[in-house]
Enzyme design. Structure first.
Site, PDB file in Angstrom:
ATOM      1  N   GLY A 158     108.437 100.043 100.052  1.00  0.00           N
ATOM      2  CA  GLY A 158     108.801 100.371 101.426  1.00  0.00           C
ATOM      3  C   GLY A 158     108.151 101.663 101.880  1.00  0.00           C
ATOM      4  CE1 TYR A 205     115.356  97.511  96.720  1.00  0.00           C
ATOM      5  CE2 TYR A 205     115.064  95.234  96.037  1.00  0.00           C
ATOM      6  CZ  TYR A 205     115.830  96.372  96.070  1.00  0.00           C
ATOM      7  OH  TYR A 205     117.065  96.387  95.460  1.00  0.00           O
ATOM      8  CB  CYS A 206     112.306 100.727  96.051  1.00  0.00           C
ATOM      9  SG  CYS A 206     112.524 102.206  95.038  1.00  0.00           S
ATOM     10  CB  ILE A 207     107.959 102.678  95.140  1.00  0.00           C
ATOM     11  CG1 ILE A 207     106.592 103.354  95.170  1.00  0.00           C
ATOM     12  CG2 ILE A 207     107.883 101.375  94.371  1.00  0.00           C
ATOM     13  CD1 ILE A 207     106.057 103.678  93.778  1.00  0.00           C
TER      14      ILE A 207
END
Length: 576
Positions: free
Chosen positions: A313, A309-311
């Site tokens: 990812g 998720y996000c960073i």
């Protein structure tokens, strides 16, 4: 009042020193804008004069109309250049001549500033975006809604409560300044309304492994059988994992377990000065790779499915490239939530991805060994300053209201510190230099890693109005990966609501389409819209890559017994 004033003075006097680069853009940006303005004035004076005449014409005409309105008690009609704005939703902004005048003059001036910045030649695109963003911040700051004397709702409330609302507001202001060591950041949610592990983050499970970087939570099964291949979920370490486990009704963690999967979630440590040596490579080696190893050992499997998720990812992308180079097939599939790995167009976040901001972080972290959570928290709130800064500040300080009991906003304020070397390496090498997409990224002894090295089957879920990871950038990131099995889903809504969107809610839909188009815009033009959550569609994709059904695995089995119940220790608030 005397006591509150003393507390306020003491809190401001105790303000911690911080690097000037973290306070906003340096003078160089404004110097560039001013130079571009004077060049344009010299080259095209008629254009600027025409714009000035138009602005003064609107402003003076409305001022004359307002004089008549004040004499008759009827507000002037809506002037040219004004726009609908929920900041001015109180009826008095339209019904009272004085407040109507303030609103329209502000909106006329704001529109003139925006037009001037948009038409400013002589700036490169990055500088233009930064000038536009920070100019808008100044414009929003000077809205008449932000000042007591020009806010009718606040004045009315003060009269009705005989000044009590202002006293409560001062108490709220002092509390926030004290809580942030002399800096100001408005409290968005009631800090006493939620307890991690009490009424949020309550899905049953066990911490089965802990090292310096993370705790690994294995969730208890709710089905008799589970899919053979386990899932390891990596949340961002800028905030905490329980955004995916706020309450049972919208918990993605609980939903995944209920679908018959063995789910492991990484709960990252909240670093302090003792983490001054931690790099991005440490997060990969002692976080991502280690969590996968433990999950495989617990379940007896050779592979895992992963979610980033996000960073996390972005870092998962680099990890997958690394594993591919090493010939390691640990990962069977990867799912990305709101992930950018190609930062050629970072969207709204790009205004902060500049040398002055990153150098400020570098200097600040060199002093303390880490970047305090305050700075990243403030940065993200100013991307939505009307909703996350000025609106809450008006309610808290001018209307004297208590912050709401809102779990999402509570999580939003529960940030984490970031190790200095890690955050500067991430921002400089991955974001600004865009090495994973363009120049080749060096990681743990492997040189020149690129997105083309990512070969595993993957799905990426982006969000249509995401202000942190813009969806076209997420699309380009996946399109550049070397996998032959790529799926892209675009959810409605933003960075959080588009992901935390359970099937029972049916609030936001999603778009699907095969990859292969020339651009994200072409992809969207041909995409098919579906009502409701993407969760079920993604689970169908994941199921085909998760093996057969096997007997459900309890967390307290084998050589990794429970260390403590979920949600564990690392997720709890750190001592100040």
């Amino acid at each position: 009042m005397d006591e509150l004033t003393k507390r306020l003075v003491a809190a401001l006097a105790a303000r911690r020193a911080s690097d000037p680069g973290l306070q906003g853009p340096g003078p160089e940006l404004y110097a560039k804008a001013m130079a571009a303005y004077w060049v344009e004035m010299a080259n095209n004076p008629g254009k600027l004069i025409e714009r000035q005449v138009s602005y003064w014409g609107h402003a003076v005409r409305h001022a004359m109309e307002a004089q008549q309105a004040l004499a008759t008690g009827r507000p002037a009609p809506r002037g040219e250049g004004t726009q609908d704005d929920k900041r001015f939703s109180n009826p008095l902004w339209d019904e009272h001549p004085y407040y109507n005048f303030l609103k329209q003059q502000y909106q006329i001036s704001a529109a003139a500033i925006r037009e001037q910045v948009q038409d400013l030649d002589g700036l490169n695109e990055d500088d233009r975006k930064r000038v536009a963003f920070f100019s808008q911040q100044i414009v929003d700051l000077f809205s008449p809604t932000n000042f007591l004397a020009t806010n009718p709702e606040a004045m009315q409330k003060a009269v009705e409560t005989e000044g009590e609302s202002l006293v409560r507001g001062l108490e709220n202001l002092v509390r926030d300044i004290e809580a942030n060591h002399g800096d100001w950041l408005v409290t968005l949610a009631d800090p006493d309304a939620f307890q991690v592990g009490g009424n949020i983050a309550t899905t049953p499970g066990s911490v089965v492994y802990r090292n310096r970087m993370f705790e690994l939570i294995q969730y208890a099964p709710t089905t008799e059988k589970v899919r053979q291949v386990p899932i390891v979920l990596f949340p961002p370490w800028i905030n905490k994992f329980y955004i995916l486990d706020l309450k049972p009704q919208n918990s993605l963690v609980k939903w995944i377990v209920d679908q018959g999967y063995t789910l492991f979630v990484v709960s990252w440590v909240n670093p302090d000065a003792s983490y001054a040596d931690v790099t991005l490579g440490d997060y990969v080696e002692h976080g991502f790779i280690e969590a996968m190893r433990v999950a495989k050992e617990i379940t007896g499997q050779k592979q895992v499915n992963t979610i980033g998720y996000c960073i996390a990812g972005t870092t998962l992308s680099a990890t997958l490239a690394l594993l591919s180079r090493r010939g390691d097939d640990t990962v069977r599939s990867a799912t990305f939530f709101t992930m950018l790995a190609d930062f050629s167009d970072p969207g709204e976040m790009g205004v902060f991805l500049d040398e002055d901001f990153v150098s400020g972080i570098e200097r600040e972290a060199a002093v303390k060994g880490y970047l305090d959570k305050f700075f990243m928290g403030r940065t993200f709130t100013y991307l939505r300053s009307r909703d996350l800064v000025y609106g809450p500040a008006i309610k808290s300080y001018m209307l004297g209201e208590a912050p709401p009991a809102f779990d999402l906003l509570y999580w939003n304020g529960d940030g984490t510190n970031l190790p200095g070397p890690m955050v500067t390496e991430y921002l400089r090498r991955l974001c600004i230099e865009n090495r994973l997409a363009e120049g080749g990224f060096d990681l743990l002894g492997e040189e020149g890693l690129t997105l083309d090295d990512v070969k595993v089957p993957l799905t990426s879920i982006a969000c249509e109005t995401d202000h942190i990871a813009n969806w076209p950038g997420a699309w380009r990131s996946v399109a550049r990966m070397g996998s032959k099995e790529k799926t892209f889903i675009l959810s409605q809504s933003g960075h959080i609501a588009g992901i935390v969107n359970p099937p029972t809610k049916k609030k936001y839909g999603h778009y699907v389409n095969e990859l292969g188009q020339e651009s994200p815009e072409d992809w969207f033009a041909q995409a098919e819209f579906h009502e409701g959550s993407w969760w079920g569609r993604w689970e169908e994709w994941l199921r085909s890559r998760s093996g057969r059904l096997v007997k459900a695995r309890e967390p307290d089995e084998g050589k990794f017994p429970e260390i403590e119940p979920a949600p564990g220790h690392y997720v709890l608030p750190a001592a100040e």
